[in-house]
Motif scaffolding. Structure first.
Motif, PDB file in Angstrom:
ATOM      1  N   ASN A  76       0.817  -1.339  -0.086  1.00  0.00           N
ATOM      2  CA  ASN A  76       0.095  -0.068   0.055  1.00  0.00           C
ATOM      3  C   ASN A  76       0.713   1.365  -0.003  1.00  0.00           C
ATOM      4  N   GLU A  77       2.038   1.265   0.638  1.00  0.00           N
ATOM      5  CA  GLU A  77       2.642   2.524   0.862  1.00  0.00           C
ATOM      6  C   GLU A  77       4.258   2.250   1.307  1.00  0.00           C
ATOM      7  N   VAL A  78       5.149   2.971   0.863  1.00  0.00           N
ATOM      8  CA  VAL A  78       6.576   2.474   1.247  1.00  0.00           C
ATOM      9  C   VAL A  78       6.811   3.037   2.900  1.00  0.00           C
ATOM     10  N   PRO A  79       7.395   2.178   3.510  1.00  0.00           N
ATOM     11  CA  PRO A  79       7.530   2.411   4.924  1.00  0.00           C
ATOM     12  C   PRO A  79       8.491   3.639   5.054  1.00  0.00           C
ATOM     13  N   LYS A 124      -1.237  -0.849   7.005  1.00  0.00           N
ATOM     14  CA  LYS A 124      -0.906   0.530   6.406  1.00  0.00           C
ATOM     15  C   LYS A 124       0.244   0.414   5.246  1.00  0.00           C
ATOM     16  N   THR A 125       1.229  -0.117   5.561  1.00  0.00           N
ATOM     17  CA  THR A 125       2.364  -0.651   4.523  1.00  0.00           C
ATOM     18  C   THR A 125       1.652  -1.708   3.640  1.00  0.00           C
ATOM     19  N   THR A 126       1.094  -2.825   4.104  1.00  0.00           N
ATOM     20  CA  THR A 126       0.256  -3.759   3.495  1.00  0.00           C
ATOM     21  C   THR A 126      -1.216  -3.852   3.766  1.00  0.00           C
ATOM     22  N   VAL A 127      -1.885  -4.140   2.934  1.00  0.00           N
ATOM     23  CA  VAL A 127      -3.349  -4.279   3.251  1.00  0.00           C
ATOM     24  C   VAL A 127      -3.972  -5.402   2.618  1.00  0.00           C
ATOM     25  N   TYR A 128      -4.638  -6.219   3.532  1.00  0.00           N
ATOM     26  CA  TYR A 128      -5.604  -7.197   2.765  1.00  0.00           C
ATOM     27  C   TYR A 128      -6.720  -6.735   2.306  1.00  0.00           C
ATOM     28  N   ASP A 129      -6.971  -7.104   0.921  1.00  0.00           N
ATOM     29  CA  ASP A 129      -8.266  -6.779   0.269  1.00  0.00           C
ATOM     30  C   ASP A 129      -8.797  -8.148  -0.523  1.00  0.00           C
ATOM     31  N   SER A 152      15.573  -3.795  -9.417  1.00  0.00           N
ATOM     32  CA  SER A 152      14.434  -2.845  -9.136  1.00  0.00           C
ATOM     33  C   SER A 152      12.942  -3.341  -8.587  1.00  0.00           C
ATOM     34  N   PRO A 153      12.304  -2.493  -7.631  1.00  0.00           N
ATOM     35  CA  PRO A 153      11.215  -3.094  -6.866  1.00  0.00           C
ATOM     36  C   PRO A 153      10.275  -3.826  -7.573  1.00  0.00           C
ATOM     37  N   THR A 154       9.745  -4.955  -7.303  1.00  0.00           N
ATOM     38  CA  THR A 154       8.857  -5.784  -8.066  1.00  0.00           C
ATOM     39  C   THR A 154       7.395  -5.531  -7.378  1.00  0.00           C
ATOM     40  N   SER A 155       7.401  -4.955  -6.295  1.00  0.00           N
ATOM     41  CA  SER A 155       6.136  -4.885  -5.512  1.00  0.00           C
ATOM     42  C   SER A 155       5.908  -3.288  -5.490  1.00  0.00           C
ATOM     43  N   GLN A 156       5.402  -2.503  -6.477  1.00  0.00           N
ATOM     44  CA  GLN A 156       5.018  -1.096  -6.488  1.00  0.00           C
ATOM     45  C   GLN A 156       3.776  -0.947  -5.822  1.00  0.00           C
ATOM     46  N   GLU A 157       3.484   0.126  -5.318  1.00  0.00           N
ATOM     47  CA  GLU A 157       2.410   0.646  -4.467  1.00  0.00           C
ATOM     48  C   GLU A 157       1.127   0.289  -5.205  1.00  0.00           C
ATOM     49  N   HIS A 158       0.301  -0.500  -4.285  1.00  0.00           N
ATOM     50  CA  HIS A 158      -1.235  -0.625  -4.956  1.00  0.00           C
ATOM     51  C   HIS A 158      -1.073  -2.149  -5.737  1.00  0.00           C
ATOM     52  N   ARG A 159      -0.113  -2.860  -5.693  1.00  0.00           N
ATOM     53  CA  ARG A 159      -0.218  -4.129  -6.329  1.00  0.00           C
ATOM     54  C   ARG A 159       0.197  -4.994  -5.487  1.00  0.00           C
ATOM     55  N   GLU A 160      -0.136  -6.327  -5.840  1.00  0.00           N
ATOM     56  CA  GLU A 160       0.103  -7.570  -4.642  1.00  0.00           C
ATOM     57  C   GLU A 160       1.656  -7.600  -4.470  1.00  0.00           C
ATOM     58  N   VAL A 161       1.850  -7.892  -3.223  1.00  0.00           N
ATOM     59  CA  VAL A 161       3.058  -8.380  -2.850  1.00  0.00           C
ATOM     60  C   VAL A 161       3.962  -9.690  -3.614  1.00  0.00           C
ATOM     61  N   ASP A 168       6.972 -22.170  10.840  1.00  0.00           N
ATOM     62  CA  ASP A 168       6.121 -21.299  11.489  1.00  0.00           C
ATOM     63  C   ASP A 168       4.566 -21.025  10.515  1.00  0.00           C
ATOM     64  N   VAL A 169       3.752 -21.478  10.465  1.00  0.00           N
ATOM     65  CA  VAL A 169       2.643 -21.364   9.703  1.00  0.00           C
ATOM     66  C   VAL A 169       1.607 -20.201   9.918  1.00  0.00           C
ATOM     67  N   THR A 170       1.414 -19.689   9.135  1.00  0.00           N
ATOM     68  CA  THR A 170       0.274 -18.394   9.128  1.00  0.00           C
ATOM     69  C   THR A 170      -0.859 -19.026   8.241  1.00  0.00           C
ATOM     70  N   GLN A 171      -1.974 -19.269   8.898  1.00  0.00           N
ATOM     71  CA  GLN A 171      -3.218 -19.569   7.878  1.00  0.00           C
ATOM     72  C   GLN A 171      -3.902 -18.344   7.170  1.00  0.00           C
ATOM     73  N   GLY A 172      -3.769 -18.291   6.083  1.00  0.00           N
ATOM     74  CA  GLY A 172      -4.503 -17.201   5.260  1.00  0.00           C
ATOM     75  C   GLY A 172      -3.993 -16.041   4.831  1.00  0.00           C
ATOM     76  N   LEU A 173      -4.260 -15.518   3.716  1.00  0.00           N
ATOM     77  CA  LEU A 173      -3.293 -14.150   3.360  1.00  0.00           C
ATOM     78  C   LEU A 173      -3.736 -13.042   4.330  1.00  0.00           C
ATOM     79  N   GLU A 174      -4.793 -13.217   5.129  1.00  0.00           N
ATOM     80  CA  GLU A 174      -5.117 -11.927   6.059  1.00  0.00           C
ATOM     81  C   GLU A 174      -4.285 -11.809   7.186  1.00  0.00           C
ATOM     82  N   GLY A 175      -3.357 -12.850   7.440  1.00  0.00           N
ATOM     83  CA  GLY A 175      -2.230 -12.664   8.236  1.00  0.00           C
ATOM     84  C   GLY A 175      -0.761 -12.494   7.796  1.00  0.00           C
ATOM     85  N   ALA A 176      -0.562 -12.324   6.501  1.00  0.00           N
ATOM     86  CA  ALA A 176       0.499 -11.998   5.959  1.00  0.00           C
ATOM     87  C   ALA A 176       1.145 -10.768   6.114  1.00  0.00           C
ATOM     88  N   GLY A 177       0.652  -9.786   6.381  1.00  0.00           N
ATOM     89  CA  GLY A 177       1.045  -8.568   6.902  1.00  0.00           C
ATOM     90  C   GLY A 177       1.940  -8.695   8.229  1.00  0.00           C
TER      91      GLY A 177
END
Length: 348
Positions: free
Chosen positions: A12-15, A25-30, A75-84, A317-326
């Motif tokens: 979502n935005e550069v730290p 904020k930096t990353t947003v689940y959508d 060069s960055p591959t994760s531009q703002e408002h694009r998927e990580v 160390d497993v996180t379930q679902g993209l909701e917790g990726a940030g």
């Protein structure tokens, strides 16, 4: 089949400055996007369902202004408002590409999204998994982190039985493999990590000396247990400085990462680089992509088998679902994860 939601994690935005990425904020689940799995146009490509994604420190390096080209990574591959983006494994749902079919499992850089249409197989690989390992292993020890350890150790360590290696962040996904490779070669292994739980695991996989760098000074341990002949560096900064002081003549310094500076706006300046000259130190910086072609066949022939029979040990160390990726990204950067951090996006 009716269209279904297609959740994703957006950059979502550069730290700012030296701050950590902030989940929400930096990353947003959508999950506002939808996808029709039966009718989404493939245009000669294939539809991929994401199963598992890897969380690695390099993700932070990509979270920067696109104008910053002088950087550790390309060069960055994760531009703002694009998927990580990171390494992952997915399964093909539909295909118009003659090189892959429905049911094939694909490994490579994937978007943090539940379903995606890939135009072709460029940069991707079909996985066989004859050992029936969990797919998460293929983003850890049997994936890019393991390939990093395997290729650089083979290429640069020049390991000799009886020598001593110092491995930083030894409880991490890549460095836990380095510890085990070093023991196979007959080296004494000194390893450090940031928690007592990780220290315990390092001892379980063979480290001769394991310590928590947050409570025990690195320089004191190396003075007592050194000199060191090989240094596997994921930290940089003062730890690199201590390793140079403790290095034997002709020691090999394998520079894999410098995590101590990932969130620093002003990098730490190592003060004893001159010692590289009188000690005849060999310093190797590398990227796994530069070495992989040379070793990839041997890697896939050897490593999955050893994982399946227990010769190589690992933790996850497993996180379930993209909701917790940030939150998972933040945990890896702070070192609070308890094993190789993966996101389990979906089951088969």
């Amino acid at each position: 089949m009716a269209p279904r939601k297609n959740g994703r994690l957006l950059f979502n935005e550069v730290p700012q400055g030296s701050s950590y990425p902030v989940p929400g904020k930096t990353t947003v689940y959508d999950d506002s996007e939808k996808i029709d799995l039966d009718n989404v146009p493939l245009n000669g490509g294939f539809l991929l369902k994401t199963l598992v994604l890897s969380i690695d420190p390099y993700i932070r390096g990509r979270m920067r202004d696109i104008s910053r080209t002088n950087h550790t990574y390309s060069s960055p591959t994760s531009q703002e408002h694009r998927e990580v983006i990171a390494h992952g494994v997915g399964v093909v749902v539909r295909s118009e590409d003659a090189t892959v079919k429905a049911g094939d499992h694909i490994y490579g850089f994937l978007d943090f999204v539940e379903y995606s249409v890939k135009p072709n197989m460029q940069g991707l690989k079909v996985l066989k998994n004859e050992e029936n390992l969990p797919w998460s292993v293929y983003v850890g020890v049997a994936g890019m982190p393991g390939q990093t350890a395997y290729t650089a150790w083979k290429e640069y360590a020049d390991a000799k039985k009886g020598e001593t290696v110092f491995v930083t962040t030894g409880g991490g996904k890549q460095t836990m493999f380095v510890v085990q490779l070093a023991k196979v070669d007959g080296l004494k292994v000194i390893a450090c990590a940031g928690s007592d739980e990780k220290v315990k695991f390092m001892k379980e996989i063979g480290a001769d000396v394991a310590f928590n760098y947050k409570t025990t000074p690195v320089a004191e341990v190396l003075k007592k247990e050194g000199p060191i002949d090989v240094y596997w560096d994921n930290v940089g900064g003062e730890t690199l400085e201590a390793a140079i002081n403790a290095a034997s003549t002709g020691a090999r310094l394998i520079e894999c990462g410098m995590s101590s500076d990932y969130n620093n706006s002003v990098p730490y300046h190592v003060k004893n680089l001159f010692q590289i000259i009188p000690k005849s130190l060999k310093v190797y910086g590398f990227s796994v992509t530069a070495l992989l072609e040379k070793y990839v066949t041997a890697f896939y022939e050897e490593v999955p088998k050893k994982l399946a029979n227990g010769e190589i040990k690992y933790t996850e160390d497993v996180t379930q679902g993209l909701e917790g990726a940030g939150e998972a990204i933040l945990a890896v950067l702070k070192g609070t994860n308890t094993g190789k951090k993966v996101i389990l996006v979906a089951q088969e």
